[in-house]
Each structure stands twice: as C-alpha cells, then as structure tokens.
Design an enzyme around this catalytic site. Structure first.
Site, PDB file in Angstrom:
ATOM      1  N   CYS A  21      24.845  29.632  18.012  1.00  0.00           N
ATOM      2  CA  CYS A  21      25.645  28.612  18.238  1.00  0.00           C
ATOM      3  C   CYS A  21      26.473  28.076  16.720  1.00  0.00           C
ATOM      4  O   CYS A  21      25.773  27.352  15.834  1.00  0.00           O
ATOM      5  CB  CYS A  21      24.843  27.268  18.547  1.00  0.00           C
ATOM      6  SG  CYS A  21      25.756  25.777  18.913  1.00  0.00           S
ATOM      7  N   CYS A  55      26.508  24.313  16.195  1.00  0.00           N
ATOM      8  CA  CYS A  55      25.267  23.795  15.849  1.00  0.00           C
ATOM      9  C   CYS A  55      24.830  24.007  14.290  1.00  0.00           C
ATOM     10  O   CYS A  55      24.218  23.206  13.632  1.00  0.00           O
ATOM     11  CB  CYS A  55      24.020  24.281  16.593  1.00  0.00           C
ATOM     12  SG  CYS A  55      24.239  24.276  18.660  1.00  0.00           S
ATOM     13  N   ASP A  56      25.239  25.202  13.929  1.00  0.00           N
ATOM     14  CA  ASP A  56      24.487  25.739  12.590  1.00  0.00           C
ATOM     15  C   ASP A  56      25.483  26.074  11.551  1.00  0.00           C
ATOM     16  O   ASP A  56      25.111  26.440  10.492  1.00  0.00           O
ATOM     17  CB  ASP A  56      23.777  27.151  12.923  1.00  0.00           C
ATOM     18  CG  ASP A  56      22.481  26.606  14.017  1.00  0.00           C
ATOM     19  OD1 ASP A  56      22.290  25.284  13.838  1.00  0.00           O
ATOM     20  OD2 ASP A  56      22.184  27.626  14.758  1.00  0.00           O
TER      21      ASP A  56
END
Length: 311
Positions: free
Chosen positions: A134, A137-138
């Site tokens: 992701c 997300c990261d």
C-alpha cells in the site's frame, strides 16, 4: 418474531467492524463481533500509521487496542470464530462457525481483503520493513529514496505514479513486455521522468540486511540471467482478493467476489450489510472503513426498527 442470539453479528474485527460494533452497541443493541484472528486486522501488521486523523503517528497495534476498547465499552461482545457458512431463514441470519451455530437479526460483513503474495524468499521476512502492499499507507516512509514497484496492472501503475511525489525514483518491475494497466495510466507513467521500467523480469528474492530491504533479485526471462536491483522499499501489486469464500452462497458479490452494497452499506439481502475492504470500491483505508462502519452501525438500528414495525 423468532428469538435470536443477537441483534447483529459483525464478522470481522478490523477498524470497520469495531466501529460498527461501537455504534450498534451504543444504540443498545445486542452485538457480537466474530474474528478468526486478533482484533484490529491488518492494523496489527503496520508499524506506524500516519494518515489517521488525530494522530501524527501511532503504532498499528496501539490503534487496534484503542479501537477495541471503544468498541466494547457499551457491551459489544467479542470472540474468536471462523465463519464457515451463512444461511438466511426469513428475517433470521444463521451463522455457522467451526464449532457453533449463532443467529441474529442482522449481519455486518467486515472480513476485508488480502493482497496476493509473490511467495518469494524475503517477502515475509521484510514485511513492514520495506515490503509494502500500500503506497498510500507507507509511501511517506520512503521520501527521497529509491523504491521498486512490482506489477503491471492498474494498481501497480497508479501507486507507482503516487510514489513519484515522495520517492527519488520508482522502478516498475514487470514479468511481461507490456503493461496491463489502462492506457491513460500507461501514458502518465511513461511520461513521468521519475519512473523507470524493467521488463520480462521474474522476481526471485527480496533482499535485505536483516533489518531493512535493500533491493530485489530477478531473472531476465529472455536471457535467463539473474540480476540485482537496489531499493529501500518494495511495493507489491500482483493482485488483491476479497475474503468472501464463505459468502458465495449468497447473492451479494460481483463476478470477482467483492460485495456490492448501496449507499447505506446494505447488500441485496435485507439485513446483511458490508463494510471496509471487502466491498466493491476503489479506496481501501482505515478512514474509509471507519466511516462505513459508523454508517452500518446506525443503519442496522434503522433496519431493526422496520422489523419491529412489521411485527
């Protein structure tokens, strides 16, 4: 009306399921949350979460614990259980787990989805240590660094383009000689000076120094030569699949297994709702799951009011 064990059973204890439990139990409903693993879902596999409002950064397990405590404060029950099948008997929903049969007036399906794995050495070892599924997300953890994206479909190219806003460079590694993504996405990627491509490459291993990813090893499918590519992050996009096998007897999924709902999170079956990553949608984040969970919790209450009126 037939007596049931619960007003609502929520299957899945990720952020969406826990939020639904909070809203439903706060409405004085009898709520059970079932999950085959620890509450919090994929949040427990995330070292730091930086895109959840109210926190500059919070550990995934810490946010999971906080959400769980909120979910049970008004009486919602939680237990482990692997759901094998669901049957609808009139207005009653019958949930069959590995070791018991439970009934409820409503269901909220929050079983999430799973990213398909490459199944190569190093992938599991460095999950959360440079291996990600992701970019939203990261990606921020790899600012001004060189990263690798594996895959050639829409998700790989969309996330690769997203990463160029953060990373120094993005190398897209694909096992074929052309992308499968939509033409508009391909055009954007090819025009982006930060994106490079490696074609006909079969990833053999994700390498690291014991603490963090350092790159990958791949085999050129045309020459058979094994080569190495350096990178501090490896983002894998070789497919995603919903956790809906146990719901296949219900007319609630599309041809790929994603659950289809209306804007109130209800499926085609009255009284069965779905939220979070298991739904047919585009953005799968903690924030979207929480929003859908709150809506579903309230809509369950509204649905049960209709049953009372009919009774």
């Amino acid at each position: 009306m037939q007596v049931t064990d619960y007003d609502v059973i929520i299957i899945g204890a990720g952020p969406g399921g826990l939020t639904a439990a909070l809203y439903a139990s706060r409405a004085n409903l009898k709520v059970l949350v079932l999950d085959r693993g620890i509450y919090g879902g994929q949040m427990n596999n995330t070292a730091a979460i930086e895109n959840y409002p109210g926190f500059k950064s919070i550990l995934g397990p810490e946010l999971s614990e906080s959400m769980y405590q909120s979910a049970v404060q008004f009486g919602a029950q939680y237990q482990y259980g692997t759901v094998e099948k669901i049957e609808v008997q009139g207005s009653v929903k019958v949930v069959q787990t590995a070791d018991q049969t439970l009934t409820s007036k409503a269901l909220v399906l929050a079983t999430g989805s799973e990213y398909k794995k490459l199944e190569v050495p190093g992938e599991e070892d460095y999950s959360g240590k440079g291996v990600s599924y992701c970019a939203v997300c990261d990606g921020a953890f790899f600012k001004d660094e060189d990263v690798i994206v594996i895959g050639g479909g829409d998700s790989a190219i969309e996330e690769g383009i997203y990463l160029t806003q953060l990373a120094n460079s993005v190398t897209i590694v694909h096992r074929r000689d052309q992308l499968r993504a939509q033409q508009i996405l391909q055009k954007r990627a090819f025009a982006n000076p930060k994106i490079k491509f490696i074609w006909n490459a079969a990833v053999q291993e994700i390498t690291g120094d014991g603490q963090q990813v350092t790159g990958i090893k791949y085999q050129d499918k045309l020459t058979g030569v094994e080569q190495s590519l350096a990178g501090s992050g490896v983002f894998i996009y070789v497919g995603i699949q919903p956790n809906t096998t146990q719901f296949q007897n219900l007319p609630i999924t599309d041809d790929q297994g994603w659950i289809v709902t209306d804007e109130r999170m209800m499926t085609k079956v009255p009284g069965i709702f779905a939220i979070g990553d298991v739904r047919q949608k585009t953005l799968r984040q903690i924030t979207t799951a929480v929003g859908e969970g709150g809506l579903a919790g309230q809509e369950v209450f509204n649905y049960l009011q209709t049953l009372t009126d009919e009774g």
